[in-house]
Design a protein around this motif. Structure first.
Motif, PDB file in Angstrom:
ATOM      1  N   ALA A 222       0.439   3.914  -3.117  1.00 56.86           N
ATOM      2  CA  ALA A 222       1.427   2.847  -2.982  1.00 56.86           C
ATOM      3  C   ALA A 222       2.622   3.216  -3.848  1.00 56.86           C
ATOM      4  N   TRP A 223       3.842   2.903  -3.373  1.00 57.82           N
ATOM      5  CA  TRP A 223       5.047   3.410  -4.017  1.00 57.82           C
ATOM      6  C   TRP A 223       6.072   2.308  -4.227  1.00 57.82           C
ATOM      7  N   ARG A 224       6.902   2.516  -5.233  1.00 56.12           N
ATOM      8  CA  ARG A 224       7.977   1.585  -5.556  1.00 56.12           C
ATOM      9  C   ARG A 224       9.245   2.385  -5.803  1.00 56.12           C
ATOM     10  N   LEU A 225      10.327   2.025  -5.108  1.00 58.40           N
ATOM     11  CA  LEU A 225      11.613   2.690  -5.298  1.00 58.40           C
ATOM     12  C   LEU A 225      12.447   1.895  -6.291  1.00 58.40           C
ATOM     13  N   LEU A 226      12.767   2.534  -7.431  1.00 58.29           N
ATOM     14  CA  LEU A 226      13.648   1.959  -8.437  1.00 58.29           C
ATOM     15  C   LEU A 226      15.021   2.606  -8.303  1.00 58.29           C
ATOM     16  N   PRO A 227      16.016   2.104  -8.992  1.00 58.95           N
ATOM     17  CA  PRO A 227      17.370   2.675  -8.802  1.00 58.95           C
ATOM     18  C   PRO A 227      17.453   4.184  -8.978  1.00 58.95           C
ATOM     19  N   ASP A 228      16.733   4.733  -9.967  1.00 57.79           N
ATOM     20  CA  ASP A 228      16.883   6.163 -10.241  1.00 57.79           C
ATOM     21  C   ASP A 228      15.609   6.980 -10.062  1.00 57.79           C
ATOM     22  N   VAL A 229      14.481   6.318  -9.825  1.00 53.19           N
ATOM     23  CA  VAL A 229      13.232   7.054  -9.630  1.00 53.19           C
ATOM     24  C   VAL A 229      12.399   6.388  -8.544  1.00 53.19           C
ATOM     25  N   GLN A 230      11.483   7.164  -7.996  1.00 52.22           N
ATOM     26  CA  GLN A 230      10.465   6.650  -7.088  1.00 52.22           C
ATOM     27  C   GLN A 230       9.128   6.857  -7.777  1.00 52.22           C
ATOM     28  N   ILE A 231       8.376   5.769  -7.921  1.00 52.36           N
ATOM     29  CA  ILE A 231       7.147   5.829  -8.691  1.00 52.36           C
ATOM     30  C   ILE A 231       5.993   5.319  -7.836  1.00 52.36           C
ATOM     31  N   GLY A 232       4.826   5.956  -7.987  1.00 49.51           N
ATOM     32  CA  GLY A 232       3.695   5.546  -7.174  1.00 49.51           C
ATOM     33  C   GLY A 232       2.374   5.720  -7.887  1.00 49.51           C
ATOM     34  N   ILE A 233       1.356   5.077  -7.343  1.00 48.29           N
ATOM     35  CA  ILE A 233      -0.005   5.244  -7.827  1.00 48.29           C
ATOM     36  C   ILE A 233      -0.850   5.711  -6.654  1.00 48.29           C
ATOM     37  N   ALA A 234      -1.645   6.746  -6.873  1.00 48.75           N
ATOM     38  CA  ALA A 234      -2.441   7.332  -5.797  1.00 48.75           C
ATOM     39  C   ALA A 234      -3.905   7.431  -6.226  1.00 48.75           C
ATOM     40  N   HIS A 235      -4.794   7.200  -5.280  1.00 49.01           N
ATOM     41  CA  HIS A 235      -6.225   7.332  -5.529  1.00 49.01           C
ATOM     42  C   HIS A 235      -6.611   8.792  -5.328  1.00 49.01           C
ATOM     43  N   ILE A 236      -7.253   9.365  -6.333  1.00 54.18           N
ATOM     44  CA  ILE A 236      -7.611  10.782  -6.289  1.00 54.18           C
ATOM     45  C   ILE A 236      -9.130  10.909  -6.331  1.00 54.18           C
ATOM     46  N   PRO A 237      -9.776  11.138  -5.198  1.00 53.97           N
ATOM     47  CA  PRO A 237     -11.237  11.187  -5.168  1.00 53.97           C
ATOM     48  C   PRO A 237     -11.827  12.467  -5.760  1.00 53.97           C
ATOM     49  N   SER A 238     -10.992  13.506  -5.889  1.00 52.88           N
ATOM     50  CA  SER A 238     -11.537  14.772  -6.388  1.00 52.88           C
ATOM     51  C   SER A 238     -10.416  15.644  -6.946  1.00 52.88           C
ATOM     52  N   ARG A 239     -10.814  16.693  -7.669  1.00 51.03           N
ATOM     53  CA  ARG A 239      -9.829  17.645  -8.185  1.00 51.03           C
ATOM     54  C   ARG A 239      -9.109  18.341  -7.033  1.00 51.03           C
ATOM     55  N   ALA A 240      -9.844  18.615  -5.967  1.00 52.34           N
ATOM     56  CA  ALA A 240      -9.225  19.252  -4.817  1.00 52.34           C
ATOM     57  C   ALA A 240      -8.146  18.359  -4.206  1.00 52.34           C
ATOM     58  N   ALA A 241      -8.412  17.029  -4.181  1.00 52.04           N
ATOM     59  CA  ALA A 241      -7.412  16.095  -3.648  1.00 52.04           C
ATOM     60  C   ALA A 241      -6.158  16.087  -4.508  1.00 52.04           C
ATOM     61  N   LEU A 242      -6.365  16.185  -5.838  1.00 58.66           N
ATOM     62  CA  LEU A 242      -5.216  16.237  -6.740  1.00 58.66           C
ATOM     63  C   LEU A 242      -4.399  17.502  -6.499  1.00 58.66           C
ATOM     64  N   ASP A 243      -5.082  18.612  -6.292  1.00 63.03           N
ATOM     65  CA  ASP A 243      -4.367  19.864  -6.027  1.00 63.03           C
ATOM     66  C   ASP A 243      -3.592  19.783  -4.725  1.00 63.03           C
ATOM     67  N   ARG A 244      -4.210  19.177  -3.691  1.00 57.74           N
ATOM     68  CA  ARG A 244      -3.514  19.030  -2.398  1.00 57.74           C
ATOM     69  C   ARG A 244      -2.304  18.119  -2.554  1.00 57.74           C
ATOM     70  N   MET A 245      -2.461  17.057  -3.342  1.00 58.17           N
ATOM     71  CA  MET A 245      -1.347  16.142  -3.553  1.00 58.17           C
ATOM     72  C   MET A 245      -0.187  16.853  -4.252  1.00 58.17           C
ATOM     73  N   ALA A 246      -0.513  17.595  -5.287  1.00 57.61           N
ATOM     74  CA  ALA A 246       0.537  18.312  -6.023  1.00 57.61           C
ATOM     75  C   ALA A 246       1.238  19.323  -5.128  1.00 57.61           C
ATOM     76  N   ALA A 247       0.464  19.978  -4.276  1.00 63.04           N
ATOM     77  CA  ALA A 247       1.060  20.969  -3.374  1.00 63.04           C
ATOM     78  C   ALA A 247       1.985  20.298  -2.372  1.00 63.04           C
TER      79      ALA A 247
END
Length: 247
Positions: A222-247
């Motif tokens: 889920a994401w929120r757009l602020l004037p100068d940044v876009q910020i979000g919170i994501a559910h990461i079920p595994s280290r592999a998911a985190l790596d895919r997200m970063a990529a």
């Protein structure tokens, strides 16, 4: 000759108008029987479906009777109401098609049995009838899409504000974390990661379409757009998911 045709059209409209309640019930029965969504669900109750059908038919019959322009406001109301209720647009369009075929069959029977209704009058009535069907369907579809788009915008605005409140720890006491997770459409249990991206310009998304892209790799966010940044919170079920997200 034209006067005779107009008189015959008025007779057709008057006869149909006198049978309005009966025909509306027949149309509702056909919709419940032939349209899968309406047959399998009760999102729209019979009383509401009957009221909407009656309103639409009343104006069609009146136009045939007195030659007035088609008033598509009932179709607009139907489109708004069906979108608000979550009825799929194809189901609503199918219901309009079923209604048209029921009434067309009624008009054919009427032309065969009613005195003074000749071939030319029937052709004219047919042209007007299908013109009404097209206009009512177009009006309903436009209203449906307008309402559906507004609901998407409202939903996204609410989710965006809730995301900001969650990240800043400003949730109200009557909202549980489980309820917040449901509203944001993310799992209720972590782990989670918070991501921040600098906007290229004030009010511009840094990660356009990011939620959809992450869903494609089974990461819900889920994401929120602020004037100068876009910020979000994501559910990461595994280290592999985190790596895919970063990529």
């Amino acid at each position: 000759m034209a006067a005779d045709i107009d008189a015959a059209l008025a007779a057709i409209g008057s006869t149909l108008g006198a049978r309005l309640d009966e025909l509306a019930r027949r149309v509702v029965a056909a919709i419940r029987s032939e349209v899968d969504f309406y047959r399998q669900t009760a999102v729209i109750l019979d009383d509401q479906l009957l009221a909407d059908t009656t309103a639409n038919l009343r104006y069609v019959f009146a136009a045939l009777q007195d030659g007035s322009a088609f008033d598509t406001s009932p179709a607009v109301t139907t489109g708004h109401n069906r979108a608000s209720a979550g009825v799929p647009l194809p189901a609503v369009m199918e219901a309009f098609r079923v209604a048209s075929h029921v009434l067309w069959a009624v008009m054919i029977d009427l032309a065969r049995t009613a005195p003074g209704v000749g071939a030319e009058a029937l052709l004219r009535a047919t042209a007007l009838f299908w013109q009404a069907q097209d206009r009512y369907t177009d009006a309903m579809t436009s209203a449906y899409r307008e309402q559906a788009m507004q609901q998407v915008l409202d939903d996204e605005a609410e989710r965006s504000a809730l995301t900001e409140a969650l990240l800043e720890g400003r949730l109200s006491e009557d909202q549980s974390l489980w309820e917040v997770a449901q509203l944001l459409r993310i799992p209720a249990h972590g782990p989670y990661v918070v991501a921040v991206a600098e906007s290229p310009a004030v009010g511009k998304q840094a990660l356009a379409g990011v939620a959809s892209m992450l869903r494609s790799i089974d990461v819900f966010s889920a994401w929120r757009l602020l004037p100068d940044v876009q910020i979000g919170i994501a559910h990461i079920p595994s280290r592999a998911a985190l790596d895919r997200m970063a990529a």
